[in-house]
Design a protein around this motif. Structure first.
Motif, short mmCIF file in Angstrom:
data_model
loop_
_atom_site.label_atom_id
_atom_site.label_comp_id
_atom_site.label_asym_id
_atom_site.label_seq_id
_atom_site.Cartn_x
_atom_site.Cartn_y
_atom_site.Cartn_z
N SER A 1 3.38 -7.84 3.28
CA SER A 1 3.79 -7.81 1.87
C SER A 1 5.02 -8.67 1.59
O SER A 1 5.25 -9.06 0.44
N VAL B 1 -3.08 -8.71 -1.89
CA VAL B 1 -1.87 -8.51 -2.69
C VAL B 1 -2.16 -7.51 -3.82
O VAL B 1 -1.50 -6.48 -3.95
N GLU C 1 9.21 3.35 7.55
CA GLU C 1 8.97 1.94 7.86
C GLU C 1 9.69 1.59 9.16
O GLU C 1 10.89 1.87 9.31
N THR D 1 0.84 -1.20 0.00
CA THR D 1 0.00 0.00 0.00
C THR D 1 0.87 1.25 0.00
O THR D 1 0.71 2.15 -0.83
C1 LIG Z 1 0.45 -15.34 5.98
C2 LIG Z 1 -0.24 -14.39 5.01
C3 LIG Z 1 -0.70 -14.87 3.79
C4 LIG Z 1 -1.33 -14.00 2.89
N1 LIG Z 1 -1.65 -14.45 1.64
C5 LIG Z 1 -2.22 -13.63 0.73
C6 LIG Z 1 -2.47 -14.06 -0.60
O1 LIG Z 1 -2.08 -15.17 -1.01
N2 LIG Z 1 -3.12 -13.21 -1.44
C7 LIG Z 1 -3.52 -11.98 -1.05
O2 LIG Z 1 -4.14 -11.26 -1.84
N3 LIG Z 1 -3.24 -11.51 0.19
C8 LIG Z 1 -2.57 -12.29 1.08
N4 LIG Z 1 -2.24 -11.81 2.33
C9 LIG Z 1 -2.54 -10.40 2.64
C10 LIG Z 1 -1.60 -9.42 1.93
O3 LIG Z 1 -0.27 -9.83 2.10
C11 LIG Z 1 -1.83 -8.02 2.54
O4 LIG Z 1 -3.18 -7.65 2.34
C12 LIG Z 1 -0.95 -6.93 1.94
O5 LIG Z 1 0.39 -7.33 1.87
C13 LIG Z 1 -1.10 -5.67 2.78
O6 LIG Z 1 -0.09 -4.75 2.43
P1 LIG Z 1 0.08 -3.42 3.26
O7 LIG Z 1 1.12 -2.64 2.60
O8 LIG Z 1 -1.25 -2.75 3.41
O9 LIG Z 1 0.50 -3.88 4.73
P2 LIG Z 1 1.84 -4.58 5.24
O10 LIG Z 1 2.56 -5.23 4.13
O11 LIG Z 1 1.47 -5.42 6.40
O12 LIG Z 1 2.76 -3.36 5.70
C14 LIG Z 1 2.50 -2.60 6.85
C15 LIG Z 1 3.84 -2.06 7.33
O13 LIG Z 1 3.60 -1.03 8.31
C16 LIG Z 1 4.71 -1.03 9.18
N5 LIG Z 1 4.36 -0.30 10.40
C17 LIG Z 1 3.42 -0.60 11.32
N6 LIG Z 1 3.41 0.32 12.31
C18 LIG Z 1 4.36 1.24 12.01
C19 LIG Z 1 4.83 2.43 12.64
N7 LIG Z 1 4.32 2.86 13.80
N8 LIG Z 1 5.81 3.13 12.04
C20 LIG Z 1 6.35 2.73 10.85
N9 LIG Z 1 5.94 1.60 10.22
C21 LIG Z 1 4.96 0.86 10.79
C22 LIG Z 1 4.97 -2.52 9.41
O14 LIG Z 1 6.28 -2.75 9.88
C23 LIG Z 1 4.71 -3.11 8.02
O15 LIG Z 1 5.89 -3.30 7.28
C24 LIG Z 1 -1.58 -12.64 3.25
C25 LIG Z 1 -1.11 -12.17 4.48
C26 LIG Z 1 -0.44 -13.03 5.35
C27 LIG Z 1 0.08 -12.50 6.66
#
Ligand SMILES: Cc1cc2nc3c(=O)[nH]c(=O)nc-3n(C[C@H](O)[C@H](O)[C@H](O)COP(=O)(O)OP(=O)(O)OC[C@H]3O[C@@H](n4cnc5c(N)ncnc54)[C@H](O)[C@@H]3O)c2cc1C
Length: 445
Positions: A80, A389, A71, A51
């Motif tokens: 991710s 994803v 991050e 995101t």
């Molecule tokens: C085991 C597993 C399997 C999955 N399989 C699938 C799949 O096959 N297909 C699919 O579509 N989705 C899947 N998902 C879901 C998908 O991975 C997520 O929806 C997507 O990666 C979310 O991305 P994001 O960037 O929103 O969050 P994230 O990738 O979780 O990133 C959030 C980031 O914020 C950071 N953060 C938090 N608090 C703070 C702070 N105070 N200061 C600075 N940084 C901070 C964290 O360290 C983290 O790196 C899966 C998830 C998991 C856990």
């Protein structure tokens, strides 16, 4: 393990959780290191997952704004870098029939088209950035794990065809055995669009593209305090303070309520866990997953699985409720048992990798792309419920449009609503425990 409902931040500079993805991703790309001293920017993005990285990339590339991404740990340290690798037409966890009932056919179709666009956004970025993330051929199967689930799957195929005008197909039990051998496959809903890839390589590719376009990505920089006054936000990290006019919250399932009162309590972090087996022999492969398609089943507490390019099986599902319980070996064992029930030929197979992460579930089980109420120029995207994803990449693109003046970048009103806070906050985990027990009971019928 870090539990967002218990700890204030996910740490500072923590290494990636050991996983198959980390072992096979190669060298991590350069980043901008920790924030140092005072930094003044137009846009700060908290969280370097899909995101946040996609938002930074689209802001720089399409709108000429060079944001700073903060991050806590490493790029793609959260979901991710540790997910199941399925990029599908998906977002949230509301069954299609319920979505149509809740919002009507027109809005459900618009949402489906937005999710499809999300998948195309990912495809386009992989192409434009020449991201070497090992994409596999398309094909997604939702497999009936019990004979009694077949009729519902056929009904769902009808909704895809008639309401969404999408070419999903029903695949009979005998046909499905060409791609899913073993047990617990009584038929399937097939979707021709959707593929698996290497999720950490995808994240690192987006990161490289964002930095090349002009964004800065600071790792080891958790936002520990957040002060807002007169339209200016001061984000305090261990190495320095970032002052920003606009802030994007892209922390999804890793959001601690301590980050900001305005975002607290709007997502429930739910733990999902994965095991990866040793490489299969050719006979084991023939009798389990001969192809490389994305698979998940029809259980309430569903399993998702695929064969990896080096012939291992990745198998995931829901597991612990709290971070404290996450390392309990029984969760790994539960996944192993579920894998071997589906594929008896794999009984006793060695597991080489085991890890988990926090997905985010919102109160209505759908994603949100919204302005945060009570704060000036703060935006948030998340709530993908383990299906994010492709939709998180799409959300990043939509957030960039919102930050640059488009009030509502899609026609789907429910996507842009602020997620409600969960009621009875202190009892969230208790409620989840009871729901899991009920689902387990239903799944055993
Ligand atoms: C085991 C597993 C399997 C999955 N399989 C699938 C799949 O096959 N297909 C699919 O579509 N989705 C899947 N998902 C879901 C998908 O991975 C997520 O929806 C997507 O990666 C979310 O991305 P994001 O960037 O929103 O969050 P994230 O990738 O979780 O990133 C959030 C980031 O914020 C950071 N953060 C938090 N608090 C703070 C702070 N105070 N200061 C600075 N940084 C901070 C964290 O360290 C983290 O790196 C899966 C998830 C998991 C856990």
């Amino acid at each position: 393990m870090y539990d967002p409902l218990v700890s204030a931040t996910p740490g500072a500079g923590m290494p990636h959780s050991p996983s198959y993805w980390v072992d096979t991703a190669g060298e991590a790309p350069d980043d901008d290191g920790p924030v140092s001293g005072a930094v003044d920017v137009e846009v700060a993005i908290i969280g370097a997952g899909y995101t946040g990285l996609s938002c930074a990339l689209h802001l720089a590339r399409d709108h000429g704004i060079n944001a700073v991404v903060l991050e806590a740990n490493q790029v793609a340290w959260g979901c991710s870098g540790r997910n199941g690798s399925f990029a599908r037409i998906s977002g949230g966890r509301v069954p299609l029939a319920q979505l149509i009932k809740r919002y009507g056919a027109t809005r459900a179709k618009a949402y489906f088209e937005e999710m499809s666009d999300g998948l195309n956004t990912v495809r386009g970025l992989i192409r434009d950035g020449a991201i070497a993330c090992d994409p596999q051929p398309d094909g997604v199967y939702k497999v009936a794990s019990h004979a009694s689930h077949v009729e519902a799957l056929k009904h769902e195929v009808g909704l895809y065809n008639d309401v969404l005008n999408y070419r999903a197909e029903f695949v009979s039990g005998s046909q499905v055995h060409s791609v899913h051998s073993g047990a617990e496959a009584f038929g399937a809903l097939y979707m021709p669009d959707g593929f698996s890839m290497h999720p950490l390589k995808l994240a690192w590719g987006l990161h490289r593209m964002a930095r090349t376009a002009g964004a800065r990505v600071h790792t080891s920089s958790p936002v520990m305090e957040w002060h807002s006054s007169n339209g200016v936000h001061r984000l305090v990290t261990p190495g320095g303070v970032v002052t920003a006019r606009k802030v994007v919250v892209a922390t999804n399932g890793y959001t601690s309520p301590a980050l900001n009162r305005a975002t607290a309590g709007r997502v429930l972090p739910v733990h999902s866990q994965i095991i990866v087996t040793r490489p299969l022999t050719s006979e084991e492969k023939r009798l389990s997953l001969p192809g490389s398609e994305c698979m998940f089943d029809t259980r309430n507490l569903l399993s998702y699985y695929r064969r990896l390019p080096d012939d291992r099986i990745l198998f995931g599902g829901r597991s612990a409720i709290t971070g404290r319980e996450a390392d309990d070996p029984r969760h790994r064992q539960n996944l192993h048992d579920a894998l071997c029930r589906k594929f008896p030929v794999l009984a006793g197979i060695e597991v080489d990798y085991n890890w988990g992460g926090w997905v985010a579930v919102s109160e209505n089980s759908l994603p949100f792309i919204c302005r945060v109420p009570g704060l000036d120029n703060v935006y948030a995207g998340g709530g993908y419920a383990g299906s994010g994803v492709s939709f998180s990449v799409q959300t990043g693109k939509r957030l960039a449009q919102m930050l640059t003046g488009t009030t509502q970048p899609t026609s789907i009103d429910f996507l842009h609503q602020v997620p409600k806070r969960f009621p009875f906050q202190p009892f969230l985990r208790l409620g989840q425990r009871m729901t899991y027990a009920w689902y387990r009971f239903k799944d055993s019928q």
